[in-house]
Write a protein that holds these residues in place. Sequence first.
Motif, PDB file in Angstrom:
ATOM      1  N   GLN A   3       0.809  -1.205   0.000  1.00 20.07           N
ATOM      2  CA  GLN A   3       0.000   0.000   0.000  1.00 20.07           C
ATOM      3  C   GLN A   3       0.843   1.255   0.000  1.00 20.07           C
ATOM      4  O   GLN A   3       0.371   2.328  -0.360  1.00 20.07           O
ATOM      5  CB  GLN A   3      -0.923  -0.005   1.212  1.00 20.07           C
ATOM      6  CG  GLN A   3      -1.904  -1.137   1.158  1.00 20.07           C
ATOM      7  CD  GLN A   3      -2.489  -1.431   2.494  1.00 20.07           C
ATOM      8  OE1 GLN A   3      -2.405  -0.614   3.385  1.00 20.07           O
ATOM      9  NE2 GLN A   3      -3.066  -2.597   2.639  1.00 20.07           N
ATOM     10  N   VAL A 222     -11.980   6.208   3.295  1.00 18.25           N
ATOM     11  CA  VAL A 222     -10.965   5.171   3.458  1.00 18.25           C
ATOM     12  C   VAL A 222      -9.572   5.784   3.361  1.00 18.25           C
ATOM     13  O   VAL A 222      -9.357   6.763   2.653  1.00 18.25           O
ATOM     14  CB  VAL A 222     -11.127   4.054   2.402  1.00 18.25           C
ATOM     15  CG1 VAL A 222     -12.430   3.297   2.630  1.00 18.25           C
ATOM     16  CG2 VAL A 222     -11.103   4.614   0.973  1.00 18.25           C
ATOM     17  N   TRP A 223      -8.630   5.190   4.076  1.00 20.42           N
ATOM     18  CA  TRP A 223      -7.236   5.630   4.071  1.00 20.42           C
ATOM     19  C   TRP A 223      -6.317   4.424   3.915  1.00 20.42           C
ATOM     20  O   TRP A 223      -6.624   3.340   4.405  1.00 20.42           O
ATOM     21  CB  TRP A 223      -6.884   6.330   5.380  1.00 20.42           C
ATOM     22  CG  TRP A 223      -7.595   7.625   5.595  1.00 20.42           C
ATOM     23  CD1 TRP A 223      -7.211   8.863   5.172  1.00 20.42           C
ATOM     24  CD2 TRP A 223      -8.822   7.813   6.313  1.00 20.42           C
ATOM     25  NE1 TRP A 223      -8.133   9.803   5.589  1.00 20.42           N
ATOM     26  CE2 TRP A 223      -9.127   9.198   6.276  1.00 20.42           C
ATOM     27  CE3 TRP A 223      -9.706   6.947   6.974  1.00 20.42           C
ATOM     28  CZ2 TRP A 223     -10.257   9.739   6.879  1.00 20.42           C
ATOM     29  CZ3 TRP A 223     -10.838   7.485   7.573  1.00 20.42           C
ATOM     30  CH2 TRP A 223     -11.101   8.862   7.521  1.00 20.42           C
ATOM     31  N   SER A 224      -5.166   4.641   3.277  1.00 14.51           N
ATOM     32  CA  SER A 224      -4.203   3.552   3.091  1.00 14.51           C
ATOM     33  C   SER A 224      -3.123   3.541   4.164  1.00 14.51           C
ATOM     34  O   SER A 224      -2.383   2.565   4.283  1.00 14.51           O
ATOM     35  CB  SER A 224      -3.543   3.666   1.715  1.00 14.51           C
ATOM     36  OG  SER A 224      -2.853   4.898   1.597  1.00 14.51           O
ATOM     37  N   ASN A 244      -7.804  -1.727   9.048  1.00 16.81           N
ATOM     38  CA  ASN A 244      -7.312  -1.179   7.792  1.00 16.81           C
ATOM     39  C   ASN A 244      -8.018  -1.859   6.620  1.00 16.81           C
ATOM     40  O   ASN A 244      -7.687  -2.991   6.250  1.00 16.81           O
ATOM     41  CB  ASN A 244      -5.799  -1.392   7.704  1.00 16.81           C
ATOM     42  CG  ASN A 244      -5.190  -0.790   6.449  1.00 16.81           C
ATOM     43  OD1 ASN A 244      -5.900  -0.322   5.548  1.00 16.81           O
ATOM     44  ND2 ASN A 244      -3.867  -0.794   6.379  1.00 16.81           N
ATOM     45  N   PHE A 246      -7.837  -1.292   3.529  1.00 22.29           N
ATOM     46  CA  PHE A 246      -6.945  -1.549   2.399  1.00 22.29           C
ATOM     47  C   PHE A 246      -6.313  -2.928   2.548  1.00 22.29           C
ATOM     48  O   PHE A 246      -6.266  -3.715   1.594  1.00 22.29           O
ATOM     49  CB  PHE A 246      -5.857  -0.480   2.313  1.00 22.29           C
ATOM     50  CG  PHE A 246      -6.248   0.737   1.523  1.00 22.29           C
ATOM     51  CD1 PHE A 246      -5.724   0.954   0.244  1.00 22.29           C
ATOM     52  CD2 PHE A 246      -7.133   1.671   2.027  1.00 22.29           C
ATOM     53  CE1 PHE A 246      -6.083   2.073  -0.494  1.00 22.29           C
ATOM     54  CE2 PHE A 246      -7.496   2.790   1.298  1.00 22.29           C
ATOM     55  CZ  PHE A 246      -6.970   2.992   0.036  1.00 22.29           C
ATOM     56  N   ARG A 249      -8.739  -5.985   1.839  1.00 25.96           N
ATOM     57  CA  ARG A 249      -9.406  -6.130   0.540  1.00 25.96           C
ATOM     58  C   ARG A 249      -9.493  -7.565   0.025  1.00 25.96           C
ATOM     59  O   ARG A 249     -10.519  -7.935  -0.559  1.00 25.96           O
ATOM     60  CB  ARG A 249      -8.720  -5.234  -0.497  1.00 25.96           C
ATOM     61  CG  ARG A 249      -9.073  -3.772  -0.358  1.00 25.96           C
ATOM     62  CD  ARG A 249      -8.359  -2.909  -1.371  1.00 25.96           C
ATOM     63  NE  ARG A 249      -6.921  -2.875  -1.139  1.00 25.96           N
ATOM     64  CZ  ARG A 249      -6.070  -2.094  -1.802  1.00 25.96           C
ATOM     65  NH1 ARG A 249      -6.525  -1.301  -2.761  1.00 25.96           N
ATOM     66  NH2 ARG A 249      -4.784  -2.105  -1.526  1.00 25.96           N
ATOM     67  N   THR A 270      -8.412   8.697  -3.080  1.00 29.98           N
ATOM     68  CA  THR A 270      -8.200   7.547  -2.207  1.00 29.98           C
ATOM     69  C   THR A 270      -9.186   6.424  -2.513  1.00 29.98           C
ATOM     70  O   THR A 270      -8.839   5.244  -2.416  1.00 29.98           O
ATOM     71  CB  THR A 270      -8.338   7.973  -0.737  1.00 29.98           C
ATOM     72  OG1 THR A 270      -7.572   9.149  -0.518  1.00 29.98           O
ATOM     73  CG2 THR A 270      -7.833   6.888   0.184  1.00 29.98           C
ATOM     74  N   GLN A 273      -7.829   4.496  -5.336  1.00 32.42           N
ATOM     75  CA  GLN A 273      -6.766   3.600  -4.876  1.00 32.42           C
ATOM     76  C   GLN A 273      -7.354   2.333  -4.265  1.00 32.42           C
ATOM     77  O   GLN A 273      -6.880   1.220  -4.536  1.00 32.42           O
ATOM     78  CB  GLN A 273      -5.895   4.319  -3.845  1.00 32.42           C
ATOM     79  CG  GLN A 273      -5.090   5.495  -4.382  1.00 32.42           C
ATOM     80  CD  GLN A 273      -4.392   6.242  -3.270  1.00 32.42           C
ATOM     81  OE1 GLN A 273      -4.214   5.711  -2.171  1.00 32.42           O
ATOM     82  NE2 GLN A 273      -4.006   7.476  -3.536  1.00 32.42           N
ATOM     83  N   TYR A 274      -8.351   2.523  -3.437  1.00 32.21           N
ATOM     84  CA  TYR A 274      -8.963   1.372  -2.785  1.00 32.21           C
ATOM     85  C   TYR A 274      -9.612   0.455  -3.814  1.00 32.21           C
ATOM     86  O   TYR A 274      -9.406  -0.771  -3.795  1.00 32.21           O
ATOM     87  CB  TYR A 274     -10.003   1.851  -1.769  1.00 32.21           C
ATOM     88  CG  TYR A 274     -10.725   0.716  -1.079  1.00 32.21           C
ATOM     89  CD1 TYR A 274     -10.146   0.040  -0.013  1.00 32.21           C
ATOM     90  CD2 TYR A 274     -11.982   0.314  -1.517  1.00 32.21           C
ATOM     91  CE1 TYR A 274     -10.801  -1.012   0.601  1.00 32.21           C
ATOM     92  CE2 TYR A 274     -12.646  -0.734  -0.899  1.00 32.21           C
ATOM     93  CZ  TYR A 274     -12.047  -1.397   0.157  1.00 32.21           C
ATOM     94  OH  TYR A 274     -12.702  -2.457   0.747  1.00 32.21           O
ATOM     95  N   ARG A 275     -10.396   1.007  -4.730  1.00 33.29           N
ATOM     96  CA  ARG A 275     -11.066   0.202  -5.756  1.00 33.29           C
ATOM     97  C   ARG A 275     -10.077  -0.562  -6.613  1.00 33.29           C
ATOM     98  O   ARG A 275     -10.315  -1.713  -6.988  1.00 33.29           O
ATOM     99  CB  ARG A 275     -11.915   1.107  -6.668  1.00 33.29           C
ATOM    100  CG  ARG A 275     -13.264   1.516  -6.125  1.00 33.29           C
ATOM    101  CD  ARG A 275     -13.973   2.430  -7.133  1.00 33.29           C
ATOM    102  NE  ARG A 275     -14.043   1.822  -8.456  1.00 33.29           N
ATOM    103  CZ  ARG A 275     -15.132   1.248  -8.969  1.00 33.29           C
ATOM    104  NH1 ARG A 275     -16.257   1.224  -8.261  1.00 33.29           N
ATOM    105  NH2 ARG A 275     -15.118   0.720 -10.169  1.00 33.29           N
TER     106      ARG A 275
END
Length: 312
Positions: A3, A222-224, A244, A246, A249, A270, A273-275
Amino acid sequence: MDQSSFPRPSFPRRRMLQLAGIAAGLTAATSACTGPPPPVPGPTAGTTTAAIPPAPPASVQPSTGPTSTVPTSAVSTRTGGFVSRFRPAVITHWSLAVPLPEQANQLLPVAVFLHGRGGSNEVLLRDLAADRALQRHLDDGGPPFAVAAVDGGDSWWHARADGSDTQSMLAEEFLPFLGEQGLDLGKVGIFGTSMGGFGALLLASRGRVSGLRAVAAMSPAVWSSYEEGMQGAFDGPADFGANNVFALRPRLAAIPKRIDCGSGDDLASTVRQYRSGLPGRVGGGFRPGGHDALYWRSVLPDVLDFLGRSLG
């Protein structure tokens, strides 16, 4: 996936926290209780909605008092409250919208909505008008299902250092209560906005809902990685690491999922990034809009159609 390789968003983390609670007209519905909880509205028998049993599970303590029932042409809504052992200092209120039995004629699936920061269960019917969106879904021939919401405060839908645990409240108290209302706990969907979008993804990743069939998040916060400006969402780096989304997932690989976000939302980077690191197909996407109820209402019909197909 590493990440740390994701590009870092250019806007302050504190701003992201603020955005997690922004929505037109959202107000908290919970209130502190210094003594025994006062009576709060709860369902009563004899309505035209789905059958209600004599008593809910022991963990849920319904009040006496009249139900709030506002029928539409095919969807009935009602509200109530209970005392949760996971939120002992407040009354936890809930809302429910159910297609009338003569239309459904079956044990109904249910999709549970998780509100954003500063919100309450009232967001579902008041701000998002989900009962009207559900009506349109039914009118278009969509599979019938119920939608429900429950108060979570500003807990970020996970166990906190103050002793509250709204994730356990939802999984161990509210869902069994919905089952006692005649809803099918073998066909459950979870969806939410902002903080609630994060909570929906976290709950789905944790595998605490055995009948989970789908998860949807609108503008999830959401945050990484962890930073000090996120203390409102987590109690520290260890709490962030334990929750978390991330890192979690891979656990969503087999679950139908949809994630939407406005292209004008500061969280969009963000969310992308998550998707991008989610396994399998991801529905939804990006369209013009911000981080507000206007955008969420615009995408809600598509979200309900997704949930209906997944739960049907």
